[in-house]
Design a protein around this motif. Structure first.
Motif, PDB file in Angstrom:
ATOM      1  N   LYS A 133       0.809  -1.201   0.000  1.00  0.00           N
ATOM      2  CA  LYS A 133       0.000   0.000   0.000  1.00  0.00           C
ATOM      3  C   LYS A 133       0.847   1.258   0.000  1.00  0.00           C
ATOM      4  O   LYS A 133       1.889   1.325   0.632  1.00  0.00           O
TER       5      LYS A 133
ATOM      6  N   MET B   1      -3.275   1.677  12.966  1.00  0.00           N
ATOM      7  CA  MET B   1      -3.085   0.571  12.020  1.00  0.00           C
ATOM      8  C   MET B   1      -3.838  -0.665  12.485  1.00  0.00           C
ATOM      9  O   MET B   1      -3.865  -0.965  13.663  1.00  0.00           O
ATOM     10  N   ASP B  88      -4.802  -3.333   7.572  1.00  0.00           N
ATOM     11  CA  ASP B  88      -3.635  -2.662   6.995  1.00  0.00           C
ATOM     12  C   ASP B  88      -2.463  -3.625   6.833  1.00  0.00           C
ATOM     13  O   ASP B  88      -1.761  -3.600   5.834  1.00  0.00           O
ATOM     14  N   THR B  89      -2.243  -4.432   7.864  1.00  0.00           N
ATOM     15  CA  THR B  89      -1.118  -5.369   7.809  1.00  0.00           C
ATOM     16  C   THR B  89      -1.542  -6.762   8.241  1.00  0.00           C
ATOM     17  O   THR B  89      -2.021  -6.953   9.357  1.00  0.00           O
ATOM     18  N   CYS B 118      -3.258  -6.015   1.080  1.00  0.00           N
ATOM     19  CA  CYS B 118      -2.700  -5.154   2.127  1.00  0.00           C
ATOM     20  C   CYS B 118      -1.250  -5.565   2.324  1.00  0.00           C
ATOM     21  O   CYS B 118      -0.777  -6.507   1.695  1.00  0.00           O
TER      22      CYS B 118
END
Lengths: 145, 124
Positions: A133, B1, B88-89, B118
């Motif tokens: 991203k 996050m 996100d992760t 992601c």
């Protein structure tokens, strides 16, 4: 924690670096920035050009570190195969985590994961964060290409 | 996050979780996910995931546990969860319960690295 970010001139490297800034403790952690000059490019006439490019690239990233308040950063330029050099660097500097972009330069735009990133994920002795991203562009949904 | 850790009771998954906790900062969120498959009872999965919920509580990490039923292929299930929870992760180990060491990366981890929409952290 000691982080290693692999950089080249690609946007992927840019994203990887920004992610490093996000997750690291800027006071305590170390940010190692590595650019590897391809052995082929380093031959004969192109060596000076490659060296200068590498130097400039690392200076830009060092500048970013400084601007963002990173206390401990270490830019390095090496000649060789990026795959071997990054793994060796990890072992030499007791790195805790490698951060790479998902694709670098010269990648087929259809490939979901660059060959270098794939190699690093498989062969790294330490954890690897693959950054896909970026801040501005959304990542395509998985599956259909 | 928003982090999502894939858990299957393996030592590798535990490593992934432990590593993720080192990165967690204030305002971050930890999603604990496990995919139910035939042969794995929901009770066992709940017990397994409870230990991780406990750890999150002890460390003050906001978390949510997700048990995915329906005997789905874990690869698809994980990607679905990533999209559903806007992760996100994604954090994975190198391999799960499988003991096949020939491959550098287990099939699920490998699939996630390539296909997740992601960032993916492969914890070693």
């Amino acid at each position: 924690m000691k982080y290693l970010v692999l950089v080249d001139e690609s946007k992927g490297a840019h994203n990887a670096f920004n992610m490093a800034l996000k997750i690291m403790n800027k006071e305590k952690d170390e940010l190692h920035i590595l650019n590897v000059i391809n052995e082929g490019d380093a031959m004969e006439n192109y060596f000076e050009v490659s060296k200068n490019k590498s130097q400039t690239l690392l200076e830009n990233y060092s500048e970013k570190c400084h601007k963002n308040g990173v206390k401990h950063y270490n830019p390095t330029s090496l000649v060789g195969d990026v795959r071997n050099e990054s793994i060796n660097y990890c072992q030499k500097h007791a790195i805790n985590m490698i951060i790479v972009g998902s694709r670098g330069m010269g990648m087929l735009s259809r490939a979901l994961l660059g060959s270098v990133s794939e190699y690093i994920v498989g062969h790294s002795p330490v954890s690897v964060l693959v950054v896909k991203k970026s801040e501005d562009e959304p990542v395509a949904m998985s599956g259909n290409i | 996050m928003r982090y999502m850790v894939c858990l299957d009771g393996s030592e590798q998954a535990k490593k992934a979780f432990d590593f993720a906790t080192r990165l967690i900062q204030k305002e971050d969120m930890m999603y604990l996910v496990t995919i139910l498959r035939t042969g794995i009872y929901k009770d066992d999965a709940q017990m397994m995931i409870m230990k991780y919920e406990q750890s999150c509580m002890e460390m003050g990490i906001p978390y949510e546990a997700i048990i995915v039923e329906g005997n789905l292929d874990p690869r698809d299930a994980i990607i679905n969860m990533v999209e559903k929870y806007m992760i996100d992760t994604l954090v994975v180990g190198t391999r799960g319960m499988s003991t096949i060491k020939k491959m550098f990366l287990g099939s699920v981890s490998s699939y996630c690295v390539t296909n997740a929409p992601c960032d993916v952290l492969v914890a070693k």
